[in-house]
Design a protein around this motif. Structure first.
Motif, PDB file in Angstrom:
ATOM      1  N   TYR A 109     -31.957 116.126  79.858  1.00  0.00           N
ATOM      2  CA  TYR A 109     -32.117 115.481  78.577  1.00  0.00           C
ATOM      3  C   TYR A 109     -30.846 115.350  77.871  1.00  0.00           C
ATOM      4  O   TYR A 109     -30.805 114.471  77.037  1.00  0.00           O
ATOM      5  CB  TYR A 109     -33.494 115.890  77.677  1.00  0.00           C
ATOM      6  N   GLY A 110     -30.041 116.589  77.613  1.00  0.00           N
ATOM      7  CA  GLY A 110     -29.062 116.293  76.944  1.00  0.00           C
ATOM      8  C   GLY A 110     -27.620 115.959  77.502  1.00  0.00           C
ATOM      9  O   GLY A 110     -26.453 116.007  76.633  1.00  0.00           O
ATOM     10  N   ASP A 111     -27.713 115.641  78.799  1.00  0.00           N
ATOM     11  CA  ASP A 111     -26.467 115.407  79.425  1.00  0.00           C
ATOM     12  C   ASP A 111     -25.828 114.229  78.996  1.00  0.00           C
ATOM     13  O   ASP A 111     -24.453 114.158  78.771  1.00  0.00           O
ATOM     14  CB  ASP A 111     -26.916 115.198  81.085  1.00  0.00           C
ATOM     15  N   LEU A 112     -26.485 113.288  78.722  1.00  0.00           N
ATOM     16  CA  LEU A 112     -25.627 111.939  78.140  1.00  0.00           C
ATOM     17  C   LEU A 112     -24.862 112.385  76.889  1.00  0.00           C
ATOM     18  O   LEU A 112     -23.698 111.873  76.740  1.00  0.00           O
ATOM     19  CB  LEU A 112     -26.659 110.770  77.894  1.00  0.00           C
ATOM     20  N   LEU A 113     -25.549 112.917  75.897  1.00  0.00           N
ATOM     21  CA  LEU A 113     -24.920 113.189  74.598  1.00  0.00           C
ATOM     22  C   LEU A 113     -23.960 114.142  74.883  1.00  0.00           C
ATOM     23  O   LEU A 113     -22.785 113.978  74.184  1.00  0.00           O
ATOM     24  CB  LEU A 113     -26.045 113.691  73.749  1.00  0.00           C
ATOM     25  N   ALA A 114     -24.149 115.074  75.497  1.00  0.00           N
ATOM     26  CA  ALA A 114     -22.974 115.884  75.705  1.00  0.00           C
ATOM     27  C   ALA A 114     -21.672 115.489  76.175  1.00  0.00           C
ATOM     28  O   ALA A 114     -20.585 115.756  75.858  1.00  0.00           O
ATOM     29  CB  ALA A 114     -23.513 117.081  76.650  1.00  0.00           C
ATOM     30  N   LYS A 115     -21.902 114.642  77.222  1.00  0.00           N
ATOM     31  CA  LYS A 115     -20.772 113.929  78.004  1.00  0.00           C
ATOM     32  C   LYS A 115     -20.145 113.043  76.895  1.00  0.00           C
ATOM     33  O   LYS A 115     -18.768 112.840  76.608  1.00  0.00           O
ATOM     34  CB  LYS A 115     -21.224 113.180  79.132  1.00  0.00           C
ATOM     35  N   LYS A 116     -20.800 112.359  76.048  1.00  0.00           N
ATOM     36  CA  LYS A 116     -20.222 111.152  75.041  1.00  0.00           C
ATOM     37  C   LYS A 116     -19.474 112.139  74.122  1.00  0.00           C
ATOM     38  O   LYS A 116     -18.536 111.691  73.860  1.00  0.00           O
ATOM     39  CB  LYS A 116     -21.446 110.675  74.551  1.00  0.00           C
ATOM     40  N   LEU A 117     -19.953 113.466  73.427  1.00  0.00           N
ATOM     41  CA  LEU A 117     -19.201 114.016  72.500  1.00  0.00           C
ATOM     42  C   LEU A 117     -18.035 114.587  73.127  1.00  0.00           C
ATOM     43  O   LEU A 117     -16.945 114.705  72.565  1.00  0.00           O
ATOM     44  CB  LEU A 117     -20.221 115.206  72.190  1.00  0.00           C
ATOM     45  N   HIS A 118     -18.097 115.192  74.356  1.00  0.00           N
ATOM     46  CA  HIS A 118     -17.084 115.767  74.839  1.00  0.00           C
ATOM     47  C   HIS A 118     -15.871 114.824  75.413  1.00  0.00           C
ATOM     48  O   HIS A 118     -14.665 114.803  74.987  1.00  0.00           O
ATOM     49  CB  HIS A 118     -17.317 116.269  76.347  1.00  0.00           C
ATOM     50  N   HIS A 119     -16.269 113.647  75.644  1.00  0.00           N
ATOM     51  CA  HIS A 119     -15.269 112.452  75.951  1.00  0.00           C
ATOM     52  C   HIS A 119     -14.618 111.959  74.812  1.00  0.00           C
ATOM     53  O   HIS A 119     -13.659 111.267  74.779  1.00  0.00           O
ATOM     54  CB  HIS A 119     -16.067 111.428  76.897  1.00  0.00           C
ATOM     55  N   SER A 120     -15.536 112.185  73.543  1.00  0.00           N
ATOM     56  CA  SER A 120     -15.042 111.632  72.213  1.00  0.00           C
ATOM     57  C   SER A 120     -13.894 112.453  71.815  1.00  0.00           C
ATOM     58  O   SER A 120     -13.381 112.351  70.407  1.00  0.00           O
ATOM     59  CB  SER A 120     -15.983 111.410  71.482  1.00  0.00           C
ATOM     60  N   GLY A 121     -13.758 113.730  72.397  1.00  0.00           N
ATOM     61  CA  GLY A 121     -12.823 114.724  71.875  1.00  0.00           C
ATOM     62  C   GLY A 121     -13.457 115.753  70.734  1.00  0.00           C
ATOM     63  O   GLY A 121     -12.757 116.538  70.413  1.00  0.00           O
ATOM     64  N   TYR A 122     -14.646 115.706  70.714  1.00  0.00           N
ATOM     65  CA  TYR A 122     -15.339 116.432  69.810  1.00  0.00           C
ATOM     66  C   TYR A 122     -15.490 117.980  70.345  1.00  0.00           C
ATOM     67  O   TYR A 122     -15.600 118.182  71.698  1.00  0.00           O
ATOM     68  CB  TYR A 122     -16.915 116.213  69.374  1.00  0.00           C
ATOM     69  N   GLN A 123     -15.623 119.084  69.512  1.00  0.00           N
ATOM     70  CA  GLN A 123     -15.836 120.428  70.139  1.00  0.00           C
ATOM     71  C   GLN A 123     -17.062 120.678  70.098  1.00  0.00           C
ATOM     72  O   GLN A 123     -17.970 120.569  69.295  1.00  0.00           O
ATOM     73  CB  GLN A 123     -15.055 121.540  69.076  1.00  0.00           C
ATOM     74  N   LEU A 124     -17.792 121.186  71.404  1.00  0.00           N
ATOM     75  CA  LEU A 124     -19.067 121.247  71.627  1.00  0.00           C
ATOM     76  C   LEU A 124     -19.522 122.531  72.389  1.00  0.00           C
ATOM     77  O   LEU A 124     -18.883 122.763  73.579  1.00  0.00           O
ATOM     78  CB  LEU A 124     -19.686 119.979  72.406  1.00  0.00           C
ATOM     79  N   ALA A 125     -20.343 123.371  71.716  1.00  0.00           N
ATOM     80  CA  ALA A 125     -20.780 124.365  72.395  1.00  0.00           C
ATOM     81  C   ALA A 125     -22.256 123.999  73.047  1.00  0.00           C
ATOM     82  O   ALA A 125     -23.069 123.519  72.436  1.00  0.00           O
ATOM     83  CB  ALA A 125     -20.985 125.401  71.647  1.00  0.00           C
TER      84      ALA A 125
END
Length: 323
Positions: free
Chosen positions: A59-75
């Motif tokens: 369920y969270g894969d799509l958003l996590a990948k978008k944030l990561h590819h946008s250069g945001y720092q995500l835990a």
């Protein structure tokens, strides 16, 4: 520095941004369109934002990948850790919006305590993601297969039975097709193939169970101990000592229901073919534990062993385990 906590569900996600006591919240659809709206909302903040979300499977894969590819720092963190953090905060109420605010505060805690890097999001291979989606579909098809078999047994009408058998045949073909695709994913990814072989080295863990564990447990690095894994599955015991309810215990059942269910039949097989599990099972029966309780204990021990071989990278050794 702003901290954003995201609580993910199937259809939506709640976001909360915390800064020096001020909190801004919003809710978005868990879709491409919803993520675009989320990005538009983020533009209203003129500070760097650090993001945190729980590991919630697909369920969270799509958003996590978008944030990561946008250069945001995500835990991406184990839900058990955020749950324990909420206990420390003595949080009594629980809603998606409240959870997102708690995750934002946990994000701030990780950053301030220099623990963010340990939980930084690492994109999985496309083959691992495919395995997760394919196994979810396999699970759905097997449920449908069982339902159709039950309907055939319950029906006395020849026409209806013929229709049900046709449907059952189509479902069986789809199951075979999905299983072939999962095997292909496994072979194309060296890490997946290695982990699947490590799991099937355990007596009682077959091909399907290895896929279930890989799909549902996911990244074992998110777990610091076997206790966390069993808590994630809801196989940890919950002790009750309150008032007249003394010395009572049961499974917490607060974890991953599908993972827990996928371990039941392997536990029965392990009791017959794995001397470590058989010894554990018989020991509990000797102590007067009901069979159902003993089987649940074997499920827990089996998951612990699975975690052990994945963490160590070494195949199961029955002689080492019995020492």
């Amino acid at each position: 520095m702003f901290y954003c906590g995201i609580d993910i569900s199937k259809l939506k996600f709640d976001a909360a941004i915390v800064n020096d006591g001020a909190i801004k919240t919003n809710v978005f659809n868990n879709s491409i369109k919803g993520i675009k709206s989320f990005y538009s909302w983020l533009k209203g903040f003129d500070h760097e934002i650090i993001f945190c979300m729980e590991a919630t499977g697909i369920y969270g894969d799509l958003l996590a990948k978008k944030l990561h590819h946008s250069g945001y720092q995500l835990a991406v963190v184990n839900p058990i850790k955020t749950h324990n953090f909420s206990k420390l905060e003595m949080q009594r109420n629980k809603t998606d919006l409240i959870d997102s605010q708690m995750i934002a505060r946990y994000c701030r805690y990780l950053w301030n305590e220099s623990k963010f890097e340990l939980n930084r999001y690492k994109p999985k291979s496309k083959y691992f993601e495919n395995l997760q989606y394919l196994f979810t579909r396999l699970d759905q098809l097997k449920k449908m297969q069982t339902q159709e078999k039950n309907r055939i047994e319950a029906s006395s009408d020849k026409t209806i039975r013929r229709m049900l058998k046709t449907m059952l045949n189509n479902i069986s073909k789809q199951i075979e097709q999905v299983e072939r695709q999962i095997r292909l994913c496994q072979k194309q990814d060296k890490l997946l193939d290695k982990q699947a072989k490590l799991l099937t080295s355990i007596h009682g863990v077959g091909e399907i169970t290895s896929w279930a564990i890989l799909a549902y447990v996911g990244d074992v690095s998110l777990f610091n101990s076997s206790k966390q894994v069993t808590s994630f599955a809801g196989l940890n015991p919950r002790k009750i000592e309150s008032g007249t309810s003394l010395n009572k215990s049961s499974l917490s059942k607060m974890g991953h229901r599908r993972l827990r269910r996928s371990l039941y039949m392997p536990a029965l097989v392990a009791i017959k073919h794995n001397p470590v599990m058989l010894k554990h099972y018989e020991k509990l029966l000797t102590k007067g534990k009901p069979k159902k309780v003993a089987i649940c204990a074997v499920m827990r021990k089996l998951l612990v062993v699975c975690y052990g071989v994945l963490k160590s990278g070494k195949e199961f050794d029955v002689n080492y385990s019995t020492q």
